[in-house]
Design a protein around this motif. Structure first.
Motif, PDB file in Angstrom:
ATOM      1  N   LEU A  24     -48.897  51.379 -30.754  1.00 54.65           N
ATOM      2  CA  LEU A  24     -48.020  50.212 -30.926  1.00 54.65           C
ATOM      3  C   LEU A  24     -47.193  49.889 -29.676  1.00 54.65           C
ATOM      4  CD1 LEU A  24     -46.836  47.809 -32.621  1.00 54.65           C
ATOM      5  CD2 LEU A  24     -45.347  49.558 -33.645  1.00 54.65           C
ATOM      6  N   THR A  25     -47.919  49.112 -28.798  1.00 56.09           N
ATOM      7  CA  THR A  25     -47.590  48.858 -27.132  1.00 56.09           C
ATOM      8  C   THR A  25     -48.078  47.708 -26.896  1.00 56.09           C
ATOM      9  OG1 THR A  25     -47.437  50.120 -25.243  1.00 56.09           O
ATOM     10  CG2 THR A  25     -49.328  50.255 -26.175  1.00 56.09           C
ATOM     11  N   GLY A  26     -47.360  47.170 -25.849  1.00 49.19           N
ATOM     12  CA  GLY A  26     -47.737  45.904 -25.178  1.00 49.19           C
ATOM     13  C   GLY A  26     -47.239  45.001 -25.878  1.00 49.19           C
ATOM     14  N   HIS A  27     -46.389  44.996 -26.779  1.00 46.14           N
ATOM     15  CA  HIS A  27     -45.795  43.773 -27.559  1.00 46.14           C
ATOM     16  C   HIS A  27     -44.605  43.497 -27.656  1.00 46.14           C
ATOM     17  CE1 HIS A  27     -44.143  47.369 -29.522  1.00 46.14           C
ATOM     18  NE2 HIS A  27     -43.533  46.650 -30.394  1.00 46.14           N
ATOM     19  N   ASP A  28     -44.067  42.326 -28.033  1.00 43.70           N
ATOM     20  CA  ASP A  28     -42.583  41.799 -27.899  1.00 43.70           C
ATOM     21  C   ASP A  28     -41.738  42.406 -28.941  1.00 43.70           C
ATOM     22  OD1 ASP A  28     -40.442  40.533 -27.738  1.00 43.70           O
ATOM     23  OD2 ASP A  28     -41.460  38.490 -27.690  1.00 43.70           O
ATOM     24  N   VAL A  29     -40.916  43.280 -28.893  1.00 43.49           N
ATOM     25  CA  VAL A  29     -40.299  43.748 -30.277  1.00 43.49           C
ATOM     26  C   VAL A  29     -39.194  42.648 -30.798  1.00 43.49           C
ATOM     27  CG1 VAL A  29     -38.492  45.238 -30.628  1.00 43.49           C
ATOM     28  CG2 VAL A  29     -40.143  45.978 -28.946  1.00 43.49           C
ATOM     29  N   ALA A  30     -38.963  41.550 -29.983  1.00 45.69           N
ATOM     30  CA  ALA A  30     -38.172  40.400 -30.504  1.00 45.69           C
ATOM     31  C   ALA A  30     -38.995  39.384 -31.164  1.00 45.69           C
ATOM     32  CB  ALA A  30     -37.412  39.761 -29.358  1.00 45.69           C
ATOM     33  N   ASP A  31     -40.309  39.787 -31.404  1.00 48.20           N
ATOM     34  CA  ASP A  31     -41.269  38.854 -31.930  1.00 48.20           C
ATOM     35  C   ASP A  31     -40.877  39.028 -33.538  1.00 48.20           C
ATOM     36  OD1 ASP A  31     -43.042  36.816 -32.778  1.00 48.20           O
ATOM     37  OD2 ASP A  31     -44.558  37.874 -32.128  1.00 48.20           O
ATOM     38  N   ALA A 125     -25.446  41.396 -29.285  1.00 50.10           N
ATOM     39  CA  ALA A 125     -25.935  41.975 -30.386  1.00 50.10           C
ATOM     40  C   ALA A 125     -27.430  42.107 -30.707  1.00 50.10           C
ATOM     41  CB  ALA A 125     -25.173  41.445 -31.408  1.00 50.10           C
ATOM     42  N   ALA A 126     -27.826  40.854 -30.464  1.00 51.30           N
ATOM     43  CA  ALA A 126     -29.494  40.681 -30.766  1.00 51.30           C
ATOM     44  C   ALA A 126     -30.220  41.550 -29.667  1.00 51.30           C
ATOM     45  CB  ALA A 126     -29.839  39.226 -30.685  1.00 51.30           C
ATOM     46  N   TRP A 131     -33.312  46.459 -27.754  1.00 44.02           N
ATOM     47  CA  TRP A 131     -33.614  47.550 -26.664  1.00 44.02           C
ATOM     48  C   TRP A 131     -33.050  48.802 -27.455  1.00 44.02           C
ATOM     49  CZ3 TRP A 131     -36.155  47.876 -22.696  1.00 44.02           C
ATOM     50  CH2 TRP A 131     -35.845  49.133 -21.773  1.00 44.02           C
ATOM     51  N   SER A 132     -32.167  48.899 -28.194  1.00 31.42           N
ATOM     52  CA  SER A 132     -32.198  50.182 -28.615  1.00 31.42           C
ATOM     53  C   SER A 132     -32.928  50.636 -29.763  1.00 31.42           C
ATOM     54  CB  SER A 132     -30.608  50.266 -29.305  1.00 31.42           C
ATOM     55  OG  SER A 132     -30.651  49.548 -30.368  1.00 31.42           O
ATOM     56  N   SER A 133     -33.720  49.826 -30.291  1.00 25.71           N
ATOM     57  CA  SER A 133     -34.894  50.361 -31.155  1.00 25.71           C
ATOM     58  C   SER A 133     -35.717  51.081 -30.589  1.00 25.71           C
ATOM     59  CB  SER A 133     -35.438  48.946 -31.655  1.00 25.71           C
ATOM     60  OG  SER A 133     -36.353  48.166 -30.688  1.00 25.71           O
ATOM     61  N   THR A 134     -35.983  51.012 -29.256  1.00 25.91           N
ATOM     62  CA  THR A 134     -37.052  51.925 -28.602  1.00 25.91           C
ATOM     63  C   THR A 134     -36.249  53.385 -28.345  1.00 25.91           C
ATOM     64  OG1 THR A 134     -37.867  49.927 -27.388  1.00 25.91           O
ATOM     65  CG2 THR A 134     -38.459  52.298 -26.578  1.00 25.91           C
ATOM     66  N   GLU A 135     -34.989  53.423 -28.089  1.00 30.02           N
ATOM     67  CA  GLU A 135     -34.417  54.743 -27.981  1.00 30.02           C
ATOM     68  C   GLU A 135     -32.790  54.688 -28.044  1.00 30.02           C
ATOM     69  OE1 GLU A 135     -33.038  58.052 -27.264  1.00 30.02           O
ATOM     70  OE2 GLU A 135     -32.032  56.562 -25.982  1.00 30.02           O
ATOM     71  N   ALA A 136     -32.424  55.284 -29.044  1.00 30.08           N
ATOM     72  CA  ALA A 136     -31.061  54.951 -29.979  1.00 30.08           C
ATOM     73  C   ALA A 136     -30.001  55.988 -28.847  1.00 30.08           C
ATOM     74  CB  ALA A 136     -30.904  55.341 -31.183  1.00 30.08           C
TER      75      ALA A 136
END
Length: 551
Positions: A24-31, A125-126, A131-136
């Motif tokens: 699961l890489t190379g994607h847009d987390v905000a999508d 906030a968004a 960004w923190s979803s990748t590393e908290a």
């Protein structure tokens, strides 16, 4: 004579990989439709291009490598240099600094306070959620830097001196005189070993000096991010518990006394250093009024509690994304997992939990933004709703992450999946800035002392009345529970849990697709479900719920 057994030529067929999902890489987390709709609804549509840019970076292979390395190579404390001088420094892996650099440069620390645009705090906030979803872990110093600004404004002279650097978009690590840096990070020191949550039991003392500064002496029990530049600290002054600003380096460039006794060996949050600092004739400046330390620092605590909700919603969504990705690619019994009825129930139920958490988190961010711009009603709503959201969203994250991990089976239990790190991080937000009991009692305190907060909270829920009979009934029952009786403390968790569910129900009834709102009201408000995820009733529109999952 021994017979020779003929052998075939070497083959790689036993190592052929099949029925495994791609990374699961190379994607847009905000999508994510839930996130995007919430950002628009709360007034930050202008930020969406930047949000998608951050989302693509968050989903990149490089960022995922940073996250893994920042946790594998943990912070290291150096109390002394090679010559024996006390330095009290913490060394971080370069990947930690890379994560921090993006967070600060993208305005996820204090920059929203310097942005005049409506929705600036929603945008921040968004971005923080994505960004923190990748590393908290690195989100802790980012969050505290964001939260310190409103508390520091209680002393305008200090705010004028430090706020321009706290709202900077330049990440400038290293201990140097604050005035010589291009950007600052902030932290806080509240709890002590003999009191914990009961900060009024603190024994750190403060003595005023002829030059207007103060000197602190004492020991703090849990102070995260000790390499930050400034800290708000509670200490006992002659006039009572007070709030003080403690810089690591004094204006003349000399080191302030900030002896780090040790770093905490924590369950999760491993990339972030948490420490026990000792103060001994440590120079400090009074923030706010003497004897009003809790009232002063609570401005910071309120904003960090908001970030706890954001962080838990983000962590829940990140785990759900991993589970959904796995289920879309893995086949079992002749069909993909996502097509199997029972897995569809589990994923849909997790999706409901995540959507409700995200909607509530962004509603709180919107309230914070409007409250900062003078909206008294939103400020009153935020007072009660923050405690409610902090309790429930943070409480639900560990269960949701555990269920998402189980969707991957043994693959999810393997460190390489990233889910064990998400699982270890999951309980943190429920503890930080007040455990579940603290926030439940904070709800009772708001009900008793600030009736306008209940009025604002009720108005938010009643905006959806008449749209769903189950929500209407749940609100009637909750209003009866909100009457403070002698056993209110005993019932506090029940009250705050129900308040959170009713508030989430109101938000989803008004803003989510009908299938989502119906499933939430049936399962969370009317109780048509079991105790575990994956127990939604048979009439649920699973296809509609699964369409809302992140991709």
């Amino acid at each position: 004579m021994t017979a020779t057994v003929p052998r075939t030529a070497p083959s790689a067929v036993t190592h052929e990989v099949t029925n495994q999902p791609p990374p699961l890489t190379g994607h847009d987390v905000a999508d994510d439709p839930v996130l995007i709709e919430g950002v628009r609804r709360e007034g930050a549509e202008w930020y969406l291009d930047d949000l998608h840019r951050i989302g693509r970076l968050a989903g990149s292979e490089e960022t995922q490598r940073w996250a893994e390395e920042a946790n594998r190579y943990e912070p290291v404390l150096r109390t002394h240099d090679r010559y024996g001088h006390r330095v009290d420094e913490v060394d971080f892996h370069p990947s930690y600094h890379s994560l921090m650099d993006v967070a600060v440069s993208e305005g996820l620390a204090g920059s929203a306070w310097a942005d005049p645009r409506p929705g600036a705090h929603v945008a921040r906030a968004a971005g923080f959620m994505v960004w923190s979803s990748t590393e908290a872990g690195h989100g802790c110093p980012v969050s505290m830097t964001y939260a310190v600004v409103p508390a520091l404004r209680r002393s305008p002279e200090l705010a004028a001196l430090y706020e321009p650097l706290l709202t900077s978009r330049v990440y400038d690590p290293g201990l140097r005189a604050p005035g010589g840096k291009r950007g600052l990070l902030a932290g806080m020191g509240m709890t002590e070993k003999q009191g914990g949550t009961d900060v009024r039991a603190n024994t750190t003392s403060a003595a005023e000096q002829p030059d207007g500064t103060w000197r602190l002496r004492g020991h703090k029990w849990f102070t995260s991010a000790p390499m930050n530049d400034l800290f708000l600290v509670l200490a006992q002054a002659p006039g009572g518990l007070s709030c003080f600003l403690v810089p690591r380096v004094l204006p003349d460039g000399s080191r302030n006394t900030f002896r780090i006794q040790r770093l905490k060996d924590k369950l999760g949050n491993r990339s972030n250093a948490s420490s026990e600092p000792e103060f001994d004739d440590t120079v400090a400046w009074l923030v706010g009024d003497e004897g009003k330390g809790v009232r002063t620092i609570i401005d910071m605590v309120t904003m960090t509690r908001l970030d706890c909700v954001l962080g838990s919603a983000s962590g829940t969504r990140a785990a759900l994304a991993q589970a959904a990705h796995h289920a879309r690619h893995r086949s079992v019994f002749g069909a993909r997992l996502v097509e199997q009825p029972l897995m569809r129930n589990v994923l849909a139920d997790l999706g409901l939990e995540s959507e409700a958490a995200t909607a509530l988190a962004l509603r709180l961010a919107g309230a914070a933004d409007r409250a900062q711009r003078g909206d008294a009603g939103e400020r009153a709503f935020l007072r009660l709703a923050t405690a409610v959201g902090k309790y429930w969203v943070c409480k639900r994250q560990p269960a949701a992450v555990a269920e998402a991990l189980e969707c991957l089976g043994g693959n999810g239990y393997d460190e390489a999946s990233g889910l064990p790190r998400l699982y270890r991080d999951a309980p943190l937000n429920g503890i930080w800035e007040g455990s579940g009991n603290v926030n439940a009692l904070d709800l009772l305190r708001a009900l008793a002392r600030e009736p306008e907060s209940l009025e604002a909270f009720g108005a938010e829920i009643e905006a959806a009345l008449g749209a769903d009979r189950r929500l209407d009934a749940a609100w009637r029952e909750l209003r009866a529970e909100l009457v403070l009786t002698e056993d209110a403390q005993l019932r506090a968790r029940r009250i705050v849990e129900r308040a959170a569910l009713v508030l989430q129900g109101s938000l989803l009834v008004r803003h989510a697709p009908a299938a989502v709102a119906d499933a939430f009201c049936a399962s969370r408000l009317a109780g048509d479900r079991g105790l575990a995820f994956g127990t939604l009733p048979a009439g649920t529109d699973f296809a509609a719920l699964l369409d809302r999952l992140p991709r």
